[in-house]
Design an enzyme around this catalytic site. Structure first.
Site, PDB file in Angstrom:
ATOM      1  N   ARG A 107     -25.370  -1.524   7.529  1.00 22.87           N
ATOM      2  CA  ARG A 107     -25.042  -2.942   7.381  1.00 22.87           C
ATOM      3  C   ARG A 107     -25.623  -3.775   8.531  1.00 22.87           C
ATOM      4  NH1 ARG A 107     -20.463  -4.592   4.111  1.00 22.87           N
ATOM      5  NH2 ARG A 107     -21.261  -4.075   2.046  1.00 22.87           N
ATOM      6  N   GLU A 144     -19.563  -5.171  10.523  1.00 24.45           N
ATOM      7  CA  GLU A 144     -20.503  -4.338  11.292  1.00 24.45           C
ATOM      8  C   GLU A 144     -21.584  -5.182  11.949  1.00 24.45           C
ATOM      9  OE1 GLU A 144     -19.450  -3.613   8.233  1.00 24.45           O
ATOM     10  OE2 GLU A 144     -18.381  -1.731   8.516  1.00 24.45           O
ATOM     11  N   LYS A 163       0.856  -1.186   0.000  1.00 21.13           N
ATOM     12  CA  LYS A 163       0.000   0.000   0.000  1.00 21.13           C
ATOM     13  C   LYS A 163       0.899   1.247   0.000  1.00 21.13           C
ATOM     14  CE  LYS A 163      -4.445   1.069   2.110  1.00 21.13           C
ATOM     15  NZ  LYS A 163      -5.441   0.663   3.114  1.00 21.13           N
TER      16      LYS A 163
HETATM   17  C1  LIG Z   1     -18.963  -1.860   5.047  1.00 21.17           C
HETATM   18  C2  LIG Z   1     -17.741  -0.982   5.121  1.00 21.17           C
HETATM   19  N1  LIG Z   1     -17.105  -0.856   6.301  1.00 21.17           N
HETATM   20  C3  LIG Z   1     -16.026  -0.056   6.402  1.00 21.17           C
HETATM   21  C4  LIG Z   1     -15.540   0.622   5.316  1.00 21.17           C
HETATM   22  C5  LIG Z   1     -14.369   1.562   5.464  1.00 21.17           C
HETATM   23  N2  LIG Z   1     -13.224   1.096   4.670  1.00 21.17           N
HETATM   24  C6  LIG Z   1     -12.934   1.590   3.496  1.00 21.17           C
HETATM   25  S1  LIG Z   1     -11.580   0.917   2.816  1.00 21.17           S
HETATM   26  C7  LIG Z   1     -11.351  -0.078   4.166  1.00 21.17           C
HETATM   27  C8  LIG Z   1     -10.198  -1.006   4.242  1.00 21.17           C
HETATM   28  C9  LIG Z   1     -10.182  -1.884   3.036  1.00 21.17           C
HETATM   29  O1  LIG Z   1      -9.037  -2.706   3.118  1.00 21.17           O
HETATM   30  P1  LIG Z   1      -8.650  -3.545   1.838  1.00 21.17           P
HETATM   31  O2  LIG Z   1      -9.864  -4.184   1.300  1.00 21.17           O
HETATM   32  O3  LIG Z   1      -7.547  -4.412   2.238  1.00 21.17           O
HETATM   33  O4  LIG Z   1      -8.190  -2.463   0.775  1.00 21.17           O
HETATM   34  P2  LIG Z   1      -6.835  -1.595   0.754  1.00 21.17           P
HETATM   35  O5  LIG Z   1      -7.251  -0.229   1.264  1.00 21.17           O
HETATM   36  O6  LIG Z   1      -5.859  -2.288   1.644  1.00 21.17           O
HETATM   37  O7  LIG Z   1      -6.420  -1.570  -0.667  1.00 21.17           O
HETATM   38  C10 LIG Z   1     -12.336   0.143   5.100  1.00 21.17           C
HETATM   39  C11 LIG Z   1     -12.429  -0.534   6.425  1.00 21.17           C
HETATM   40  C12 LIG Z   1     -16.235   0.459   4.104  1.00 21.17           C
HETATM   41  N3  LIG Z   1     -15.856   1.117   2.980  1.00 21.17           N
HETATM   42  N4  LIG Z   1     -17.305  -0.359   4.033  1.00 21.17           N
END
Ligand SMILES: Cc1ncc(C[n+]2csc(CCOP(=O)(O)OP(=O)(O)O)c2C)c(N)n1
Ligand SMILES: CC(=O)[C@@H](O)[C@H](O)COP(=O)(O)O
Ligand SMILES: [Mg+2]
Length: 635
Positions: A397, A369, A282
Site C-alpha cells: 500500500r 499504511e 464484535k
Molecule cells: C490495508 C490493510 N491493512 C491492514 C489490514 C489488517 N486488518 C484486517 S481486518 C482489520 C480491522 C478491520 O476493522 P473493521 O473494518 O472495523 O472490521 P471488523 O473486524 O471490526 O468487523 C485490519 C486492520 C488489512 N486487511 N488491510
C-alpha cells in the site's frame, strides 16, 4: 428446531421466513460459526458481529443482481453460509478449500474480492458508475467497518461518491473495533454519533421545536439558532456524512432484525448516496469473543468451544514478531531516538510491550499504511529512528511513500517487514512474497533477512545502528527455530554473507526461511557424493559481491532459493550480477515463487505445490553436476 444450514442453496428462502424463524436462523448461524471455527480457526469475532446484518441484507436486496461488497471481507462467512457454502466450512482457509475472503470463482454472490482493507467504496463507485452508464437499476451496497473507514482510500471514495451523488447504500458496520480497539479522530466522531442517538429523529425534533417558537427577532431567535447549532454539534456524526453529500441514517441496532430491515427498505427507496450507520458487537453470542478488548478473537486458530481456550501451538520458540518487537523495545531503553509505528496491527506486530513502556513513542495510526510510512520519514528528518512495523502484504500500500519519501531522501527509516513469505491461511491477498521485488530496485535501500531468531536480534541492532539510509528487515509469520540466543547484540557488516556449509561441487545461495531446506538438500546430496555449499545470503541488498566473485570463479552450478517471487527477486539480482560482471558461462538456477498468485493453505503444502522444497533443490543440482561431469568425460 435448528435449521440444517447445509440445505441452503440460495438466499431467496429468507424472504419467506417470519421474524421468529429469522431469529432462530440467526441463532443457528451463530452456533454453526462457533462450532466450525473451533476446529478450523478463522475470523470468528467479525463474523459473529454481522449475523443479523447479513440476513437482513439478503432479505431486503437481491444478490447478486444487487451487489454486496464486503470491505476486508473477513466478515463474509455468514454471506457464504446464506449463499449455499455451509457444507464447505470444514475446509475453511485450507489448501484447495473455502477461502476466508470473498472469492469470485466460489460464487456469483461474491462480486468483489477483498482481503486488504478500505477498497469497498471505490469498487462500489466503479460498479455504480457502470450501472448508471448502462442504465441498469440494481443496488450497490458496500459494507465497511469502522476500522476500514480509517483507511485513506475510503475517504478518497467518500469524497468522490458524495460529489457524484451516485445512488449507493453504504453500510457502516461500527463495532468500535479494528483488530484492536479502533483509533483516530474518525472513531471519536462515530462515538458522538453512537451517543447522540438517532440523528434524524433529533433533527426532526429540533426542526419541530424551532417551528413552534413564534417568529420573533432579537434574542429569542438567536438563542434558538444557538440551540440548533449546539445540538448540531452533538449530531456532528450525521453532519459529517451529510456535509459530504450522503443521507445519513442511524445509528441503528445492528442485531435487531426488524430495525435493520426497516432502515434498509427505507434506504432502498432513497436517491443519491445513503450511509446507514449500524452498531454491532464484535463476537456477539460467544462470550470470550464478546469480551475481547485487544483483538485476540479477531482472527484466531482452533479453540476449545466450551472454555474459549486456544489450542496452543507446539512451538516453544519465540514468535518472530515478538522477537523483533521486544528487541526494539530493549534497545529503546537506551536509545531515545527509537519510535515505533504500526498501521493498525499493534497485536499482530506484538508491539503491546513497547507501547506500555514507551506510550509516547508508539503510534498506531489506524489502517493507514501510506500515512504510517511517510510519518516515519518525517520522524527520520528530525534525527529520530522510526521502526515501522508493517506486514509485507500491507507494505504494498505504501510503495510510493517508500520510493518518494524515504529512499529518494535517503532517510534513516527501519522497516520491519513482518509476515514476509507465505502466510498460509489468509491466502492470495496476504502472501508476503512481493516485497523483495518491489524494494530491491530502489536506490539506497538495504534489505536483510535472518536465518534464525538469534541472527534476527543482531539484525535489529544492525538496523538501529545503521544511519546511512533506509534499511528493511524481513521476517516471517509464526515462530523461530528455537536456537540459543546471544546475550550481547552486535551489528552485522552491511552486505556480508556467511558460509554455513562448504562444498566444492555446487553452491546454494539462500536466506531466511529457506535455509533449513538448503541444508537438508545439501545433506541429501552429500549422501549421493555431491558436495553442495550452502551460503546464508542474509543481505539481499547489497549482496556480498566479494563472495559472489569468488563463487563465480569456481565455475560450479549455482542455485538461488527464496520464498518470494522469482520475477525481480534475489535470484534475479544474482543473474544481473553475472551479466554485469561477464560471468556469461555461469550456470544459475533460481527456485522461488512462480509468476502466479498463491492461494490459501498450509505453508508446507503450498511450498510442495510450487515445488519449492529440498527434493527440487536436490533434483536441480544433481542434473547440473551430472551434466557437467558428462561434458568433461566427452572432452
Ligand atoms: C490495508 C490493510 N491493512 C491492514 C489490514 C489488517 N486488518 C484486517 S481486518 C482489520 C480491522 C478491520 O476493522 P473493521 O473494518 O472495523 O472490521 P471488523 O473486524 O471490526 O468487523 C485490519 C486492520 C488489512 N486487511 N488491510
Ligand atoms: C483480515 C486481515 O487482514 C487480518 O486479520 C489478518 O488476517 C491478520 O493476519 P495475522 O493472523 O497474520 O496477524
Ligand atoms: Mg470494526
Amino acid at each position: 428446531m435448528a435449521m440444517d444450514l447445509h440445505t441452503i442453496t440460495s438466499p431467496s428462502f429468507l424472504k419467506q421466513l417470519d421474524q421468529k424463524q429469522l431469529v432462530e436462523l440467526s441463532e443457528d448461524i451463530r452456533q454453526f460459526l462457533i462450532e466450525n471455527l473451533s476446529r478450523t480457526g478463522g475470523h470468528i469475532g467479525p463474523n459473529l458481529g454481522v449475523v443479523e446484518l447479513t440476513i437482513a441484507l439478503h432479505r431486503v436486496f437481491n444478490s447478486p443482481t444487487d451487489k454486496f461488497i464486503w470491505d476486508v471481507g473477513h466478515q463474509s462467512y455468514v454471506h457464504k453460509i446464506l449463499t449455499g457454502r455451509a457444507s464447505q466450512f470444514d475446509t475453511l482457509r485450507q489448501f484447495k478449500g473455502l477461502c476466508g475472503f470473498p472469492k469470485r470463482n466460489e460464487s456469483d454472490h461474491d462480486v468483489w474480492e477483498t482481503g486488504h482493507s478500505s477498497t469497498s467504496l471505490s469498487a462500489a463507485m466503479g460498479m455504480a458508475a457502470a450501472r448508471d452508464i448502462k442504465k441498469d437499476t440494481n443496488h450497490v451496497i458496500p459494507i465497511i467497518g469502522d476500522g476500514a473507514l480509517t483507511g485513506g482510500m475510503a475517504f478518497e471514495a467518500l469524497n468522490h461518491i458524495g460529489h457524484e451523488k451516485t445512488n449507493m447504500i453504504v453500510i457502516l458496520n461500527d463495532n468500535e473495533m479494528s483488530i484492536a480497539p479502533n483509533v483516530g479522530a474518525m472513531h471519536s466522531v462515530l462515538g458522538r454519533m453512537r451517543t447522540a442517538g438517532k440523528y434524524n429523529k433529533v433533527k426532526d425534533d429540533l426542526e419541530y421545536l424551532l417551528k413552534k417558537i413564534p417568529a420573533v427577532g432579537g434574542k429569542l431567535a438567536s438563542t434558538a439558532e444557538r440551540l440548533k447549532d449546539s445540538l448540531k454539534y452533538l449530531l456532528v456524526s450525521g453532519m459529517f456524512f451529510e456535509e459530504l453529500g450522503f443521507t445519513y441514517l442511524g445509528p441503528i441496532n445492528g442485531h435487531d432484525l426488524e430495525e435493520l430491515e426497516e432502515n434498509l427498505r427505507y434506504a432502498k427507496k432513497m436517491d443519491g448516496p445513503v450511509l446507514l450507520h449500524v452498531i454491532t458487537k464484535k463476537g456477539k453470542g460467544y462470550l470470550p469473543a464478546e469480551q475481547d478488548r485487544i483483538g485476540t478473537w479477531h482472527g484466531i486458530g482452533p479453540y476449545k468451544m466450551e472454555t474459549g481456550d486456544l489450542v496452543k501451538s507446539s512451538s516453544k520458540a519465540p514468535s518472530w514478531s515478538g522477537l523483533i518487537a521486544e528487541t526494539v523495545r530493549k534497545l529503546a531503553r537506551t536509545d531515545e531516538r527509537i519510535v515505533a509505528i504500526t498501521p493498525a496491527m499493534p497485536v499482530g506486530s506484538k508491539l503491546e510491550g513497547f507501547a506500555s513502556e514507551f506510550p509516547n513513542r508508539m503510534f498506531d495510526v489506524g489502517i493507514a499504511e501510506q500515512h504510517a510510512t511517510t510519518m516515519a520519514a518525517g520522524l527520520a528528518t528530525q534525527d529520530m529512528k522510526p521502526f515501522l512495523a508493517i506486514y509485507s502484504t500491507f507494505l504494498q500500500r505504501a510503495y510510493d511513500q517508500v520510493v518518494h519519501d524515504i529512499c529518494r531522501q535517503n532517510l534513516n527509516v527501519f522497516i520491519g517487514i513482518d509476515r514476509s513469505g507465505l502466510v498460509g491461511a489468509d491466502g492470495e491477498t496476504h502472501q508476503g512474497v512481493f516485497d523483495i521485488a518491489f524494494l530491491r530496485h530502489l536506490p539506497n535501500m538495504v534489505i536483510m533477512m535472518p536465518k534464525d531468531e538469534n541472527e534476527g536480534q543482531h539484525m535489529v541492532k544492525t538496523a538501529i545502528e545503521y544511519n546511512d539510509g533506509p534499511i528493511a528487515l524481513r521476517y516471517p509469520r509464526g515462530n523461530g527455530l528455537g536456537v540459543e540466543m546471544d546475550s550481547d547484540l552486535a551489528a552485522l557488516p552491511i552486505g556480508s554473507w556467511e558460509v554455513l556449509k562448504e562444498g566444492k561441487d555446487a553452491v546454494i545461495l539462500t536466506f531466511g526461511t529457506t535455509i533449513p531446506m538448503a541444508l537438508h538438500a545439501a545433506e541429501q546430496l552429500r549422501e549421493q557424493g555431491i558436495q553442495a555449499e550452502v551460503v546464508n545470503a542474509r543481505f539481499i541488498k547489497p549482496m556480498d559481491t566479494a563472495m559472489l566473485h569468488q563463487i563465480f570463479g569456481r565455475n560450479v552450478p549455482i542455485v538461488t532459493i527464496e520464498e518470494a517471487v522469482l520475477q525481480g527477486g534475489f535470484g534475479s539480482g544474482v543473474l544481473e550480477f553475472a551479466e554485469e560482471n561477464d560471468y556469461r558461462g555461469a550456470i544459475i538456477d533460481r527456485l522461488g515463487i512462480p509468476d502466479q498468485f498463491i492461494e490459501h493453505g498450509d505453508v508446507a503444502e503450498l511450498m510442495d505445490e510450487i515445488h519449492l522444497n529440498s527434493d527440487e533443490v536436490v533434483k536441480v543440482i544433481k542434473k547440473r553436476v551430472n551434466a557437467s561431469a558428462k561434458a568433461e568425460t566427452n572432452v
